[in-house]
Motif scaffolding. Structure first.
Motif, PDB file in Angstrom:
ATOM      1  N   CYS A 180     -21.412  57.714   6.744  1.00 13.85           N
ATOM      2  CA  CYS A 180     -22.418  57.711   5.394  1.00 13.85           C
ATOM      3  C   CYS A 180     -24.130  57.795   5.940  1.00 13.85           C
ATOM      4  O   CYS A 180     -24.653  58.329   5.649  1.00 13.85           O
ATOM      5  CB  CYS A 180     -22.747  56.662   4.433  1.00 13.85           C
ATOM      6  SG  CYS A 180     -21.080  56.852   3.555  1.00 13.85           S
ATOM      7  N   LEU A 240     -25.122  60.706   7.956  1.00 12.76           N
ATOM      8  CA  LEU A 240     -25.756  61.723   7.247  1.00 12.76           C
ATOM      9  C   LEU A 240     -26.801  62.215   6.361  1.00 12.76           C
ATOM     10  O   LEU A 240     -27.466  62.620   6.052  1.00 12.76           O
ATOM     11  CB  LEU A 240     -24.467  61.961   5.752  1.00 12.76           C
ATOM     12  CG  LEU A 240     -24.042  63.456   5.598  1.00 12.76           C
ATOM     13  CD1 LEU A 240     -23.364  64.189   5.822  1.00 12.76           C
ATOM     14  CD2 LEU A 240     -22.918  62.906   4.045  1.00 12.76           C
ATOM     15  N   ALA A 254     -30.371  64.220   7.446  1.00 18.76           N
ATOM     16  CA  ALA A 254     -30.610  65.027   6.152  1.00 18.76           C
ATOM     17  C   ALA A 254     -32.501  64.525   6.260  1.00 18.76           C
ATOM     18  O   ALA A 254     -32.738  65.670   5.601  1.00 18.76           O
ATOM     19  CB  ALA A 254     -30.274  64.407   4.965  1.00 18.76           C
ATOM     20  N   THR A 300     -31.669  69.233   0.868  1.00 17.90           N
ATOM     21  CA  THR A 300     -30.578  69.171   1.765  1.00 17.90           C
ATOM     22  C   THR A 300     -30.915  67.403   1.724  1.00 17.90           C
ATOM     23  O   THR A 300     -29.661  67.200   1.483  1.00 17.90           O
ATOM     24  CB  THR A 300     -30.840  68.785   3.395  1.00 17.90           C
ATOM     25  OG1 THR A 300     -30.438  70.417   3.143  1.00 17.90           O
ATOM     26  CG2 THR A 300     -30.072  68.448   4.230  1.00 17.90           C
ATOM     27  N   CYS A 344     -27.424  65.123   0.353  1.00 17.85           N
ATOM     28  CA  CYS A 344     -26.654  64.047   0.937  1.00 17.85           C
ATOM     29  C   CYS A 344     -26.734  62.897   1.077  1.00 17.85           C
ATOM     30  O   CYS A 344     -25.367  62.149   1.179  1.00 17.85           O
ATOM     31  CB  CYS A 344     -27.526  64.633   3.534  1.00 17.85           C
ATOM     32  SG  CYS A 344     -26.654  66.160   3.714  1.00 17.85           S
ATOM     33  N   THR A 372     -23.380  62.551  -1.497  1.00 16.40           N
ATOM     34  CA  THR A 372     -22.770  62.680  -1.405  1.00 16.40           C
ATOM     35  C   THR A 372     -22.584  61.492  -0.004  1.00 16.40           C
ATOM     36  O   THR A 372     -21.782  60.640  -0.644  1.00 16.40           O
ATOM     37  CB  THR A 372     -22.416  63.676  -0.034  1.00 16.40           C
ATOM     38  OG1 THR A 372     -23.004  65.300  -0.930  1.00 16.40           O
ATOM     39  CG2 THR A 372     -21.185  63.837   0.399  1.00 16.40           C
ATOM     40  N   ALA A 373     -23.559  60.387   0.344  1.00 17.70           N
ATOM     41  CA  ALA A 373     -23.078  59.611   1.867  1.00 17.70           C
ATOM     42  C   ALA A 373     -22.818  58.357   0.075  1.00 17.70           C
ATOM     43  O   ALA A 373     -22.289  57.035   0.951  1.00 17.70           O
ATOM     44  CB  ALA A 373     -24.234  58.993   1.980  1.00 17.70           C
ATOM     45  N   ILE A 406     -18.637  67.151   2.939  1.00 14.05           N
ATOM     46  CA  ILE A 406     -18.943  66.742   3.391  1.00 14.05           C
ATOM     47  C   ILE A 406     -19.231  68.092   4.751  1.00 14.05           C
ATOM     48  O   ILE A 406     -20.235  67.930   5.340  1.00 14.05           O
ATOM     49  CB  ILE A 406     -17.441  66.008   4.520  1.00 14.05           C
ATOM     50  CG1 ILE A 406     -18.369  64.226   3.963  1.00 14.05           C
ATOM     51  CG2 ILE A 406     -18.832  65.826   6.035  1.00 14.05           C
ATOM     52  CD1 ILE A 406     -16.852  64.010   4.635  1.00 14.05           C
ATOM     53  N   ALA A 465     -22.589  69.041   3.469  1.00 14.72           N
ATOM     54  CA  ALA A 465     -24.134  68.551   3.580  1.00 14.72           C
ATOM     55  C   ALA A 465     -24.521  68.910   4.850  1.00 14.72           C
ATOM     56  O   ALA A 465     -24.839  69.491   5.253  1.00 14.72           O
ATOM     57  CB  ALA A 465     -23.264  67.361   3.811  1.00 14.72           C
ATOM     58  N   LEU A 466     -23.542  69.155   6.037  1.00 14.93           N
ATOM     59  CA  LEU A 466     -23.355  69.068   7.503  1.00 14.93           C
ATOM     60  C   LEU A 466     -23.773  70.966   7.660  1.00 14.93           C
ATOM     61  O   LEU A 466     -25.306  70.884   8.524  1.00 14.93           O
ATOM     62  CB  LEU A 466     -22.105  69.617   7.649  1.00 14.93           C
ATOM     63  CG  LEU A 466     -21.608  68.016   8.200  1.00 14.93           C
ATOM     64  CD1 LEU A 466     -20.444  67.614   9.859  1.00 14.93           C
ATOM     65  CD2 LEU A 466     -22.545  67.143   8.906  1.00 14.93           C
ATOM     66  N   ILE A 484     -27.511  70.434   6.363  1.00 15.68           N
ATOM     67  CA  ILE A 484     -28.686  69.934   7.962  1.00 15.68           C
ATOM     68  C   ILE A 484     -28.826  70.643   8.714  1.00 15.68           C
ATOM     69  O   ILE A 484     -29.766  71.194   9.133  1.00 15.68           O
ATOM     70  CB  ILE A 484     -27.975  68.746   8.393  1.00 15.68           C
ATOM     71  CG1 ILE A 484     -27.877  67.798   7.043  1.00 15.68           C
ATOM     72  CG2 ILE A 484     -27.930  68.505   9.250  1.00 15.68           C
ATOM     73  CD1 ILE A 484     -26.975  66.218   7.571  1.00 15.68           C
TER      74      ILE A 484
END
Length: 375
Positions: A285, A288, A292, A300, A304, A307-308, A352, A355-356, A359
């Motif tokens: 987390c 991430l 971001a 972003t 992120c 999500t974290a 995930i 999110a990646l 980023i």
């Protein structure tokens, strides 16, 4: 500038290593708990484990797809609106599905059961990230608070009708956190505080009208059987645990492969093992959010961060429930990436990957490879 590029590339690599360790550990615990569960529940552990692995593979496919196209999606108004409409249609359709254990939370797709409410953890933060990144008037309370809140409450209400109180509250919290990350004028948080207080007081006063009897029971008292069995397993594991796949108390823990997998971790790896697992999620987390933040891209960072937050909140709820903390009601919240649950695994891995992808596409990581090729 070059140093910052290499720095985020290192963070990217570290994230993948920790994610790989987390998934490998999760596979071990799911395998162990499934064979333990066959003593108290009629299941085919080998078949369920195969289904789990298939769900894991589908999750990886979803993650790769989201990584490749997520940046395009979150910048496209029509696509994000379609995602939001699809989510609410899916949540509405499931209400007419055949009930399982008295509730309508799952839809059957062949051998798989999918829980549409899990999609809300992915789509609502993405939609809000898109919404706030496109918002021009940053101080209007109507556009900053009321409109996004109403949009989220529609999905939340449909989940509440299933009924699924724990997921309803979790999605509400995730939505508010996402809005907090998106709102630049933090003074409007007063509205959030008032809203949450009014909502909480209203539900408490009229709980018999809003909640089912079993939901009231869960909120007002702990489940002595499930919680006690989980505590016995963790206590039996001591500080260092009894070793991988060892221990006997886990054989008597209901739903040890999903809601109470922390009991399996505690008996096999001990309290140190529980601390290690929580630390792995903390690293995931943190990385991430940090990566971001380095992108300086609002969509972003919002997605992120949400999500974290969602992942770590679930980790803490699952852990505290498993430990039998008196003020934590027994819920159906899984341990992300480690509990058996295809819906949760697929959606978490896809989130995930998304999110990646954001980023990667909004940082200078890609340019490193291009510069190396030119050299």
């Amino acid at each position: 500038m070059r140093a910052s590029k290499e720095n985020i590339k290192t963070n990217f690599l570290f994230f993948f290593i920790v994610l790989g360790i987390t998934l490998f550990v999760g596979i071990m615990f799911v395998y162990s708990s499934l064979f333990a569960m066959q003593n108290i529940k009629e299941i085919n552990p080998e078949q369920k484990f195969k289904t789990y692995i298939i769900g894991l593979i589908i999750g990886f496919i979803g993650a790769i797809f989201a990584f490749l196209f997520g940046n395009l999606f979150i910048k496209n108004s029509l696509i994000m609106l379609a995602f939001y409409i699809f989510l609410n249609m899916f949540l509405g359709i499931v209400l007419f599905a055949p009930p399982i254990a008295g509730v309508t939370r799952w839809m059957n797709f062949g051998p798989f059961q999918f829980q549409p409410s899990e999609l809300a953890k992915l789509i609502l933060p993405a939609f809000l990230a898109f919404y706030y990144s496109k918002l021009k008037n940053k101080k209007n309370i109507l556009t900053n608070v009321l409109i996004p809140l109403i949009l989220c409450l529609l999905s939340i209400f449909l989940i509440f009708l299933e009924p699924d109180l724990s997921t309803t509250l979790l999605i509400l919290v995730i939505s508010l956190i996402t809005m907090f990350l998106g709102i630049e004028d933090k003074s409007v948080l007063i509205f959030f505080i008032v809203f949450m207080l009014v909502l909480g007081i209203t539900i408490f006063i009229f709980q018999d009208k809003f909640l089912q009897s079993y939901q009231i029971s869960r909120l007002t008292k702990e489940d002595p059987f499930q919680s006690q069995r989980a505590r016995d397993a963790i206590t039996g594991g001591g500080l260092a645990g009894k070793g991988p796949f060892a221990g006997e108390e886990k054989y008597y823990v209901p739903e040890s492969y999903s809601d109470f997998i922390i009991a399996v971790i505690g008996e096999e790896w001990g309290k140190i093992g529980i601390a290690i697992v929580v630390t792995l999620f903390l690293f995931l987390c943190h990385e991430l959010v940090y990566m971001a933040y380095l992108t300086k891209d609002s969509a972003t960072f919002i997605f992120c961060g949400a999500t974290a937050s969602w992942i770590f909140i679930q980790v803490m709820i699952n852990t505290l429930v498993g430990l039998g903390i008196p003020w934590m009601p027994v819920t159906g919240v899984t341990l992300p990436l480690m509990s058996y649950g295809n819906s949760s695994m697929i959606v978490t891995l896809t989130a995930i990957g998304w999110a990646l992808g954001l980023i990667y596409n909004n940082s200078d990581i890609r340019k490193i490879g291009e510069e190396n090729d030119e050299q």
